[in-house]
Enzyme design. Structure first.
Site, mmCIF file in Angstrom:
data_model
loop_
_atom_site.group_PDB
_atom_site.id
_atom_site.type_symbol
_atom_site.label_atom_id
_atom_site.label_comp_id
_atom_site.label_asym_id
_atom_site.label_seq_id
_atom_site.Cartn_x
_atom_site.Cartn_y
_atom_site.Cartn_z
ATOM 1 N N HIS A 86 9.066 -6.435 12.243
ATOM 2 C CA HIS A 86 8.551 -7.801 12.154
ATOM 3 C C HIS A 86 9.139 -8.538 10.944
ATOM 4 O O HIS A 86 9.602 -7.929 9.982
ATOM 5 C CB HIS A 86 7.030 -7.776 12.051
ATOM 6 C CG HIS A 86 6.535 -7.067 10.811
ATOM 7 N ND1 HIS A 86 6.512 -7.653 9.560
ATOM 8 C CD2 HIS A 86 6.070 -5.806 10.636
ATOM 9 C CE1 HIS A 86 6.046 -6.805 8.678
ATOM 10 N NE2 HIS A 86 5.780 -5.665 9.299
ATOM 11 N N GLU A 190 1.376 0.063 13.229
ATOM 12 C CA GLU A 190 1.692 0.690 11.951
ATOM 13 C C GLU A 190 0.724 1.839 11.671
ATOM 14 O O GLU A 190 -0.287 2.004 12.376
ATOM 15 C CB GLU A 190 1.626 -0.366 10.840
ATOM 16 C CG GLU A 190 2.003 0.102 9.437
ATOM 17 C CD GLU A 190 3.425 0.648 9.326
ATOM 18 O OE1 GLU A 190 3.685 1.710 9.952
ATOM 19 O OE2 GLU A 190 4.249 0.054 8.615
#
Length: 298
Positions: A86, A190
Site C-alpha cells: 500500500h 498485516e
C-alpha cells in the site's frame, strides 16, 4: 467439501533483479527497471521467429511461463504474483515521527495522538500520489511493455490497501477477459494484534466505502482476529500465508495474480515462497515467479 491440498513453494530465480542478492531493496526502483524483469534469452521452445523480432521482454517472459507450465509434471503449478505494498498511510508518518523503537514500545498500541488517528488508517496525500504513480506505470506497462495484466486482484481488508488497489487499477485499459474485479482476502492482512493500525474497520463500513470489492462471506462484521494484547509471531504469520497461498493455488486458475498487502505480510509471503528477504517501500511492487508442487490433502 473436498480437502484443500497443500503445496510446497519455491521461487523460480533468474528472471528478476529482485531475486538476485546483488540487488539492494532500499535502492530498487521497480518503475525504472521494468518491474525488475531481466532481458534474457529463453529456452529453445520460446525462441522468436523472424515475425516476432519486435516482441517485448514481457511478451517473451509470458511465453516462457507458458512453456514452463506446459512442460511441468502433474501437480506442479506456475504463477506470477504481483506483490504490491500500500501507499504511505497515516501510521507510517507517525512511526517516522516517533522512531520505530518508540513506536513499537508505546505509540503503535495507541489509537492516535494529538494530530492524527491511525486505527485502520487511510492513505496520506503522499500515499495517494504513490498509488497514482503506480497507476500511471501500469498504464505504460500494459500499452508499451505489454506486461500481462493480472487475471485476479486480491486485496487486504485494511483501508489503506483497498484505497491503494482502487487508485492503482481502476480506470486502466485492461483486456476484456481481465477486468478489475477485486476480491478482499482476510488472510492477506498485516500481522495481527497490538498495533491499532492493523485493526480493521467493520465489514459494513468497508462495503459501503468500497462497493466494487467482493468481500468473502466468511469475513465477520467486526474484526474478531485482532488482539489488543498479543501480536502474531513470524511462524504464525507464515502459517497464515501458507494457508492463503494454498487457497489461491488450489482454486484460482489464473497465472498472473495481483496481491495488494503490507510490508510485514509481504515479508512473510516471500519467506513462504523461498524468496530472499526484499522489503518494499510504500507503494512498491515486485513480481515473483512461483513454482508450487502439490503435496497431498491437508
Amino acid at each position: 467439501m473436498p480437502a484443500q491440498h497443500t503445496f510446497t513453494y519455491s521461487t523460480v530465480t533468474g528472471y528478476f533483479l529482485q531475486d538476485e542478492n546483488s540487488t539492494v531493496a532500499e535502492n530498487f526502483d521497480f518503475m525504472s527497471k521494468d518491474f525488475g524483469l531481466l532481458n534474457k534469452e529463453y529456452a529453445e521452445g520460446t525462441a522468436l521467429d523472424s515475425r516476432e523480432k519486435d516482441t517485448t521482454r514481457w511478451q517473451r517472459f509470458e511465453r516462457e511461463v507458458t512453456r514452463l507450465q506446459d512442460e511441468a509434471k502433474s501437480g506442479t503449478i506456475y504463477k506470477v504474483l504481483y506483490l504490491g505494498r500500500h501507499g504511505q498511510g497515516v501510521h507510517n508518518v507517525a512511526e517516522k515521527k516517533y522512531g520505530t523503537a518508540e513506536w513499537d514500545r508505546y505509540w503503535a498500541a495507541q489509537q492516535g495522538d494529538a494530530s492524527s488517528r491511525w486505527v485502520d488508517p487511510h492513505l496520506t496525500a503522499t500515499g495517494i500520489e504513490q498509488a497514482h504513480a503506480v497507476h500511471a506505470f501500469w498504464k505504460h506497462q500494459l500499452a508499451v511493455a505489454k506486461t500481462p495484466a493480472p487475471q485476479t486482484y486480491y486485496c487486504s481488508p485494511l483501508y489503506r490497501c483497498l484505497e491503494t488497489a482502487n487508485i492503482t487499477f481502476r480506470g486502466l485499459d485492461l483486456p476484456a477477459d481481465r477486468p478489475y474485479k477485486p476480491i478482499v482476502k482476510e488472510l492477506l492482512r498485516e500481522a495481527n494484534g497490538v498495533h491499532t493500525c492493523d485493526r480493521r474497520s467493520s465489514k459494513s463500513t468497508l462495503m459501503a466505502a468500497f462497493p466494487n470489492f467482493t468481500f468473502e462471506p466468511s469475513m465477520t462484521v467486526d474484526d474478531e482476529l485482532w488482539s489488543a494484547t498479543e501480536r502474531e509471531t513470524n511462524p504464525q504469520l507464515d502459517s497464515r500465508f501458507t494457508s492463503l497461498l494454498n487457497d489461491i493455488f488450489e482454486h484460482d486458475e489464473g497465472t498472473f495474480v495481483s496481491l495488494t498487502s503490507h510490508s510485514g505480510a509481504i515479508c512473510s509471503l516471500l519467506r513462504v515462497l523461498g524468496h530472499r528477504d526484499f522489503r518494499l517501500v510504500t507503494g512498491g511492487v515486485i513480481p515473483v515467479l512461483v513454482k508450487a508442487q502439490r503435496g497431498g490433502g491437508g
